[in-house]
Design a protein around this motif. Structure first.
Motif, PDB file in Angstrom:
ATOM      1  N   HIS A  79       0.854  -1.184   0.000  1.00 36.39           N
ATOM      2  CA  HIS A  79       0.000   0.000   0.000  1.00 36.39           C
ATOM      3  C   HIS A  79       0.891   1.236   0.000  1.00 36.39           C
ATOM      4  O   HIS A  79       1.869   1.316   0.752  1.00 36.39           O
ATOM      5  CB  HIS A  79      -0.884   0.010   1.244  1.00 36.39           C
ATOM      6  N   PHE A 133       1.035   5.791  -1.413  1.00 35.35           N
ATOM      7  CA  PHE A 133       0.309   6.955  -1.891  1.00 35.35           C
ATOM      8  C   PHE A 133       1.285   7.926  -2.528  1.00 35.35           C
ATOM      9  O   PHE A 133       2.511   7.800  -2.384  1.00 35.35           O
ATOM     10  CB  PHE A 133      -0.453   7.641  -0.747  1.00 35.35           C
ATOM     11  N   TYR A 153       1.561  12.345  -3.068  1.00 35.00           N
ATOM     12  CA  TYR A 153       0.952  13.660  -2.878  1.00 35.00           C
ATOM     13  C   TYR A 153       1.632  14.650  -3.815  1.00 35.00           C
ATOM     14  O   TYR A 153       2.733  14.406  -4.302  1.00 35.00           O
ATOM     15  CB  TYR A 153       1.016  14.121  -1.419  1.00 35.00           C
ATOM     16  N   LEU A 163      -3.698  14.090  -3.454  1.00 34.08           N
ATOM     17  CA  LEU A 163      -3.415  12.860  -2.718  1.00 34.08           C
ATOM     18  C   LEU A 163      -4.036  11.689  -3.470  1.00 34.08           C
ATOM     19  O   LEU A 163      -5.223  11.732  -3.816  1.00 34.08           O
ATOM     20  CB  LEU A 163      -3.994  12.944  -1.300  1.00 34.08           C
ATOM     21  N   THR A 164      -3.227  10.671  -3.743  1.00 31.36           N
ATOM     22  CA  THR A 164      -3.698   9.490  -4.479  1.00 31.36           C
ATOM     23  C   THR A 164      -3.239   8.231  -3.758  1.00 31.36           C
ATOM     24  O   THR A 164      -2.062   8.103  -3.404  1.00 31.36           O
ATOM     25  CB  THR A 164      -3.159   9.474  -5.920  1.00 31.36           C
ATOM     26  N   TYR A 165      -4.167   7.326  -3.544  1.00 32.31           N
ATOM     27  CA  TYR A 165      -3.875   6.034  -2.900  1.00 32.31           C
ATOM     28  C   TYR A 165      -3.632   4.984  -3.981  1.00 32.31           C
ATOM     29  O   TYR A 165      -4.332   4.938  -5.002  1.00 32.31           O
ATOM     30  CB  TYR A 165      -5.050   5.617  -2.020  1.00 32.31           C
ATOM     31  N   HIS A 166      -2.633   4.114  -3.746  1.00 32.21           N
ATOM     32  CA  HIS A 166      -2.296   3.045  -4.696  1.00 32.21           C
ATOM     33  C   HIS A 166      -2.068   1.739  -3.930  1.00 32.21           C
ATOM     34  O   HIS A 166      -1.695   1.742  -2.749  1.00 32.21           O
ATOM     35  CB  HIS A 166      -1.002   3.363  -5.461  1.00 32.21           C
ATOM     36  N   SER A 193      -5.874   2.287  -7.846  1.00 31.50           N
ATOM     37  CA  SER A 193      -5.505   3.678  -7.595  1.00 31.50           C
ATOM     38  C   SER A 193      -6.779   4.482  -7.443  1.00 31.50           C
ATOM     39  O   SER A 193      -7.765   4.242  -8.143  1.00 31.50           O
ATOM     40  CB  SER A 193      -4.674   4.255  -8.750  1.00 31.50           C
ATOM     41  N   TRP A 216      -4.922   8.129   7.251  1.00 30.02           N
ATOM     42  CA  TRP A 216      -4.303   9.307   6.653  1.00 30.02           C
ATOM     43  C   TRP A 216      -3.943  10.323   7.730  1.00 30.02           C
ATOM     44  O   TRP A 216      -4.672  10.487   8.726  1.00 30.02           O
ATOM     45  CB  TRP A 216      -5.254   9.966   5.645  1.00 30.02           C
ATOM     46  N   HIS A 244      -9.491   0.017   2.800  1.00 34.14           N
ATOM     47  CA  HIS A 244      -8.726  -0.231   1.573  1.00 34.14           C
ATOM     48  C   HIS A 244      -9.201  -1.483   0.856  1.00 34.14           C
ATOM     49  O   HIS A 244      -8.753  -1.768  -0.260  1.00 34.14           O
ATOM     50  CB  HIS A 244      -7.218  -0.305   1.861  1.00 34.14           C
TER      51      HIS A 244
END
Length: 456
Positions: free
Chosen positions: A163, A165, A167, A174-177, A188, A211, A244
């Protein structure tokens, strides 16, 4: 800068960059290296190129320092620059005004995932390096990654998923991957935040991301500084939890007392709540430290130490929408680590180091916390030795969570010599030390890569 000013702003020896890449074999060992240790210890950190004018210890191309251990021997030490775009002379900003994610110095962390060794910095793409520490090149996972990648990804010990992210200073902020265990980018999503916040770390539990949306924001007025982010009291401080394992799950936010967190220890789920342990800076301690870190030169060596942070706990209750928080210890620590097999799960033990705040003259020590009892034991290193992050290495067939070793590079305060320390993680007792062929400057984060492939 005149000669008198240069002398006043001279970095202490343990922060000074080394001028070249070297290699040494059959390193001297004091004590007995556990024969189970088969792999590479690699640590990353900034190292200015010879002839450059930067006098700031956080600025410079990434340099990897590696030690190969096998059969109770220290086979080699070598150090290599990570050759990113800026190392080759490219600007971070292209002529059309877009940001080149392959250009930033990969100088913060180094990890191993899906047969790749990746050097990381939070404002650019990861750079793949070979087992011999030579640079392979930027990695965007087959073109799937279009944002920066945090220097602090979290691997789920059950699934093997990674996991992370990214920024940015402009949208997406902000992007989660998530990478699967084979290294394929499988998910994503953009996460909405009010502004371009600096998010150095985050936490992951079995089902949630945590976060840290804190009052450090990108500010154009600070573009002349080494790091153009500044404290923004009006931004507020909050923690967010997000499933998630549910695509596009909503984020639930919790307002907290203003603070900043560089590094998370761990987080876990307990009775429907999320427990987060991290190293917390008060606004006063953080802003004093940031004034030092964001300058293009360091202050004089007789300046007082700044930036004392403490291990802290937040407990988030999503059903009630409440959060409680309290300190876990009153000593100043940084670089919290744990047995990664407990990442995102209840973990009894955390490790940290003392004496790392800017310009500190305190004795450095490695501290082991028992989060169940509140007890702590430490191993001090004396007044003339600086210590880096302590990386936990589990035994092949562990009998408990703390059954393994801690590894860290210790450097003389004057920079003259360094050793790789190996300590028993159960009682923080030294079992061996590897003499390195040079003084290794203080850096940031590292990893143990077990059963390393041949070829270096």
């Amino acid at each position: 800068m005149d000669a008198e000013t240069v002398a006043r702003f001279e970095l202490p020896g343990y922060l000074r960059s080394v001028p070249d890449e070297i290699e040494a074999r059959d390193l001297p060992v004091t004590g007995t290296l556990p024969p189970e240790l088969d792999g590479r210890y690699i640590r990353n950190g900034p190292n200015a190129l010879p002839g450059t004018t930067s006098r700031h210890f956080q600025v410079g191309p990434g340099m990897l320092h590696g030690v190969r251990l096998r059969d109770g021997r220290a086979e080699w030490y070598r150090n290599r620059w990570v050759r990113t775009g800026s190392f080759e002379g490219r600007s971070l900003v292209r002529p059309d005004g877009t940001f080149d994610l392959t250009a930033p110095s990969a100088n913060t962390h180094v990890i191993h995932h899906a047969d790749r060794i990746l050097a990381l910095v939070e404002i650019g793409l990861p750079y793949e390096v070979a087992p011999d520490l030579s640079t392979v090149g930027p990695c965007d996972f087959g073109g799937a990654l279009s944002t920066a990648m945090t220097a602090h990804p979290k691997q789920d010990p059950a699934t093997g998923d990674l996991h992370f992210f990214g920024y940015g200073m402009r949208p997406p902020l902000l992007t989660y991957h998530r990478l699967d265990a084979s290294g394929r980018l499988v998910h994503s999503r953009e996460v909405a935040v009010p502004g371009p916040t600096l998010m150095h770390d985050f936490a992951v539990t079995e089902h949630h991301v945590v976060w840290l949306d804190l009052p450090m924001t990108f500010q154009r007025a600070l573009l002349d500084r080494a790091i153009p982010y500044g404290w923004d009291e009006a931004y507020g401080a909050r923690l967010g939890i997000m499933r998630h394992d549910v695509p596009d799950a909503a984020v639930q936010w919790f307002d907290i007392d203003p603070c900043f967190v560089f590094h998370v220890g761990n987080a876990h789920e307990r009775d429907g709540r999320i427990v987060l342990d991290a190293v917390r800076y008060s606004p006063a301690e953080f802003t004093a430290m940031w004034d030092v870190l964001s300058r293009t030169v360091m202050p004089a060596l007789d300046a007082p130490p700044v930036g004392r942070a403490h291990l802290h706990r937040w407990t988030l209750d999503p059903r009630r929408g409440t959060v409680t928080e309290h300190p876990l210890d009153d000593r100043a620590v940084e670089f919290p680590t744990l047995n990664d097999g407990r990442s995102g799960r209840p973990a009894r033990h955390l490790y940290a180091v003392t004496g790392t705040e800017p310009l500190s003259r305190d004795e450095c020590a490695i501290v082991k916390y028992d989060t169940a009892t509140g007890a702590a034991v430490s191993h001090g290193l004396g007044p003339d030795t600086m210590i880096g992050e302590a990386v936990f290495v589990p035994r092949d067939d562990p009998g408990g969570e703390d059954d393994g070793w801690l590894m860290a590079i210790a450097t003389a305060r004057d920079g003259a010599a360094s050793r790789l320390l190996v300590l028993d993680a159960a009682d923080v007792r030294p079992v061996a030390a590897v003499d390195l062929p040079r003084g290794v400057p203080a850096g940031f984060h590292g990893s143990w890569i077990a059963s390393a492939p041949e070829g270096g």
